[in-house]
Scaffold this motif. Structure first.
Motif, PDB file in Angstrom:
ATOM      1  N   PRO A  66      68.763  -8.939 -31.016  1.00  0.00           N
ATOM      2  CA  PRO A  66      68.986 -10.622 -31.049  1.00  0.00           C
ATOM      3  C   PRO A  66      67.850 -11.425 -28.967  1.00  0.00           C
ATOM      4  N   GLU A  67      68.596  -9.719 -28.722  1.00  0.00           N
ATOM      5  CA  GLU A  67      67.811 -10.475 -26.779  1.00  0.00           C
ATOM      6  C   GLU A  67      66.186 -10.051 -26.944  1.00  0.00           C
ATOM      7  N   GLU A  68      66.088  -9.654 -27.576  1.00  0.00           N
ATOM      8  CA  GLU A  68      63.969  -9.807 -27.812  1.00  0.00           C
ATOM      9  C   GLU A  68      63.663 -10.906 -28.549  1.00  0.00           C
ATOM     10  N   ALA A  69      64.563 -11.378 -29.958  1.00  0.00           N
ATOM     11  CA  ALA A  69      63.822 -12.398 -30.475  1.00  0.00           C
ATOM     12  C   ALA A  69      63.556 -13.485 -29.727  1.00  0.00           C
ATOM     13  N   PRO A  70      62.679 -14.614 -30.041  1.00  0.00           N
ATOM     14  CA  PRO A  70      62.194 -14.656 -31.447  1.00  0.00           C
ATOM     15  C   PRO A  70      60.948 -13.471 -31.808  1.00  0.00           C
ATOM     16  N   PHE A  71      60.544 -13.435 -33.208  1.00  0.00           N
ATOM     17  CA  PHE A  71      59.288 -12.446 -32.784  1.00  0.00           C
ATOM     18  C   PHE A  71      58.043 -13.212 -34.050  1.00  0.00           C
ATOM     19  N   ASP A  72      57.238 -13.600 -33.481  1.00  0.00           N
ATOM     20  CA  ASP A  72      56.339 -13.354 -34.338  1.00  0.00           C
ATOM     21  C   ASP A  72      55.969 -13.624 -35.821  1.00  0.00           C
ATOM     22  N   GLY A  73      57.307 -11.774 -36.378  1.00  0.00           N
ATOM     23  CA  GLY A  73      56.468 -10.961 -37.416  1.00  0.00           C
ATOM     24  C   GLY A  73      58.064 -10.177 -37.051  1.00  0.00           C
ATOM     25  N   ILE A  74      58.164 -10.087 -38.353  1.00  0.00           N
ATOM     26  CA  ILE A  74      59.829  -9.086 -38.584  1.00  0.00           C
ATOM     27  C   ILE A  74      59.111  -8.000 -40.171  1.00  0.00           C
ATOM     28  N   VAL A  75      59.301  -6.989 -40.180  1.00  0.00           N
ATOM     29  CA  VAL A  75      58.977  -5.818 -40.905  1.00  0.00           C
ATOM     30  C   VAL A  75      60.202  -5.384 -40.874  1.00  0.00           C
ATOM     31  N   VAL A  76      60.562  -5.364 -42.600  1.00  0.00           N
ATOM     32  CA  VAL A  76      61.534  -4.266 -42.740  1.00  0.00           C
ATOM     33  C   VAL A  76      61.279  -3.909 -43.704  1.00  0.00           C
ATOM     34  N   THR A  77      61.719  -2.235 -43.352  1.00  0.00           N
ATOM     35  CA  THR A  77      61.059  -0.998 -44.426  1.00  0.00           C
ATOM     36  C   THR A  77      62.497  -0.095 -45.378  1.00  0.00           C
ATOM     37  N   ILE A 126      68.864   6.076 -37.509  1.00  0.00           N
ATOM     38  CA  ILE A 126      69.094   7.859 -37.484  1.00  0.00           C
ATOM     39  C   ILE A 126      68.553   8.289 -36.536  1.00  0.00           C
ATOM     40  N   GLY A 127      69.168   8.395 -35.392  1.00  0.00           N
ATOM     41  CA  GLY A 127      69.105   8.991 -34.523  1.00  0.00           C
ATOM     42  C   GLY A 127      67.790  10.326 -34.128  1.00  0.00           C
ATOM     43  N   GLU A 128      68.393  11.207 -35.669  1.00  0.00           N
ATOM     44  CA  GLU A 128      67.185  12.185 -34.970  1.00  0.00           C
ATOM     45  C   GLU A 128      65.506  12.144 -35.676  1.00  0.00           C
ATOM     46  N   LEU A 129      66.244  10.818 -36.368  1.00  0.00           N
ATOM     47  CA  LEU A 129      64.215  10.415 -36.758  1.00  0.00           C
ATOM     48  C   LEU A 129      63.920   9.558 -36.072  1.00  0.00           C
ATOM     49  N   LEU A 130      64.488   8.639 -34.811  1.00  0.00           N
ATOM     50  CA  LEU A 130      64.138   8.407 -34.299  1.00  0.00           C
ATOM     51  C   LEU A 130      63.362   9.033 -33.097  1.00  0.00           C
ATOM     52  N   ARG A 131      64.237   9.874 -32.386  1.00  0.00           N
ATOM     53  CA  ARG A 131      64.047  11.103 -31.562  1.00  0.00           C
ATOM     54  C   ARG A 131      62.601  12.130 -31.851  1.00  0.00           C
ATOM     55  N   VAL A 132      62.234  11.595 -32.910  1.00  0.00           N
ATOM     56  CA  VAL A 132      61.183  12.844 -33.726  1.00  0.00           C
ATOM     57  C   VAL A 132      59.925  11.638 -33.422  1.00  0.00           C
ATOM     58  N   ALA A 133      60.506  10.758 -33.634  1.00  0.00           N
ATOM     59  CA  ALA A 133      59.274   8.867 -33.564  1.00  0.00           C
ATOM     60  C   ALA A 133      58.227   7.983 -32.472  1.00  0.00           C
ATOM     61  N   VAL A 190      56.647  -8.723 -33.259  1.00  0.00           N
ATOM     62  CA  VAL A 190      56.500  -8.113 -34.251  1.00  0.00           C
ATOM     63  C   VAL A 190      58.167  -6.986 -33.868  1.00  0.00           C
ATOM     64  N   LEU A 191      59.279  -7.449 -34.989  1.00  0.00           N
ATOM     65  CA  LEU A 191      60.253  -6.234 -34.924  1.00  0.00           C
ATOM     66  C   LEU A 191      60.052  -6.230 -36.480  1.00  0.00           C
ATOM     67  N   GLU A 192      60.544  -4.324 -35.892  1.00  0.00           N
ATOM     68  CA  GLU A 192      60.658  -3.230 -37.347  1.00  0.00           C
ATOM     69  C   GLU A 192      61.341  -2.720 -37.542  1.00  0.00           C
ATOM     70  N   VAL A 193      62.228  -2.959 -38.643  1.00  0.00           N
ATOM     71  CA  VAL A 193      63.239  -2.319 -38.749  1.00  0.00           C
ATOM     72  C   VAL A 193      63.332  -1.369 -39.998  1.00  0.00           C
ATOM     73  N   GLY A 194      64.310  -0.465 -38.501  1.00  0.00           N
ATOM     74  CA  GLY A 194      63.719   1.447 -40.025  1.00  0.00           C
ATOM     75  C   GLY A 194      62.297   1.934 -39.427  1.00  0.00           C
ATOM     76  N   THR A 195      62.127   2.766 -38.541  1.00  0.00           N
ATOM     77  CA  THR A 195      61.930   3.070 -37.662  1.00  0.00           C
ATOM     78  C   THR A 195      61.278   4.636 -38.498  1.00  0.00           C
ATOM     79  N   GLY A 196      62.019   4.978 -39.369  1.00  0.00           N
ATOM     80  CA  GLY A 196      62.037   6.185 -39.834  1.00  0.00           C
ATOM     81  C   GLY A 196      60.382   7.169 -38.649  1.00  0.00           C
TER      82      GLY A 196
END
Ligand code: SAH
Length: 232
Positions: free
Chosen positions: A159-170, A129-136, A102-108
């Motif tokens: 794209p390099e990892e596609a296809p995905f069984d699921g994509i979650v956009v947050t 947002i790099g700072e959010l990603l570092r903490v995550a 699964v791909l998630e867009v928006g790690t937060g």
């Protein structure tokens, strides 16, 4: 599925973060008083019961972590409401599907990605947002999770990892992003908030084997916007 989480004693928690408080949240997700209906998938409910949400917010907000509300995580962003996380995750299991990748867009905060990983899903997540990603990333490491992440504009997907069984956009866009839909595997499911602020719906797209796409709207929702470009 057994959650693959390394839970430290302090992560199990006491007081406002106790199991009793978490169980109350699960009852609330189940009960169906939400506009979009109750959550019934036991695997999803179990992941939410297991993952310590208070580790994904600032210490000052930890006592509110098991309320069914979105909470601020800095940079004008929010950790999604547990019901929304549950609804999006449950949608990936529609019609007996078993999403493996699964791909998630928006790690937060990393919470949604962790819920997916706890379900045994191979997770790829993108945050602008790099700072959010570092903490995550620190959270993924301390929980012993192998979540793949990148600092990028997630509207291009991965794209390099596609296809995905699921994509979650947050994060919400005025319209569905074609580049993401194109990265769904046949039979794959994309869940994304769509529409202008105040009028967003949670859309669920299913890619049929013949290449056609079927759309169902699950519930009215309120997400932060999907923005272009990256920030440090
Ligand atoms: N899934 C997150 C919710 C975070 S809120 C959680 O569980 O905490 C939405 C996130 O999407 C924000 O962190 C925001 O920076 C990010 N975002 C917005 N537009 C984006 C884009 N184009 N690419 C990647 N991330 C984006």
């Amino acid at each position: 599925m057994t959650p693959r989480l390394r839970l430290q004693p302090e992560a199990v928690g006491m007081g406002m973060t106790s199991q009793r408080v978490r169980d109350r949240l699960i009852d609330r997700l189940r009960d169906g008083t939400h506009g979009g209906g109750g959550i019934t998938d036991e695997r999803v409910l179990n992941a939410i019961r297991t993952v310590p949400r208070h580790l994904f917010v600032d210490e000052a907000l930890a006592t509110r972590a098991y309320e069914d509300t979105a909470l601020p995580i800095g940079h004008g962003q929010t950790i999604s409401q547990p019901w929304v996380v549950a609804k999006m995750t449950e949608a990936l299991y529609a019609d007996g599907r078993q999403p493996a990748k699964v791909l998630e867009v928006g790690t937060g905060s990393g919470y949604q990605a962790t819920i997916l990983a706890a379900l045994g899903i191979e997770v790829f997540t993108v945050e602008r947002i790099g700072e959010l990603l570092r903490v995550a990333r620190k959270r993924f490491r301390s929980l012993g999770l192998n979540v793949r992440s990148k600092h990028d504009d997630g509207r291009i997907g991965w794209p390099e990892e596609a296809p995905f069984d699921g994509i979650v956009v947050t994060a919400a866009a005025p319209a569905l992003v074609d580049a993401l839909t194109a990265q769904l595997a046949p039979g794959g499911i994309l869940v994304a908030p769509v529409g202008a602020p105040g009028g967003q719906v949670l859309a669920c797209l299913r890619a049929r084997a013949d290449g056609s796409i079927e759309r169902t709207d699950l519930a009215p929702v309120s997400f932060v916007p999907l923005l272009s470009g990256v920030l440090g």
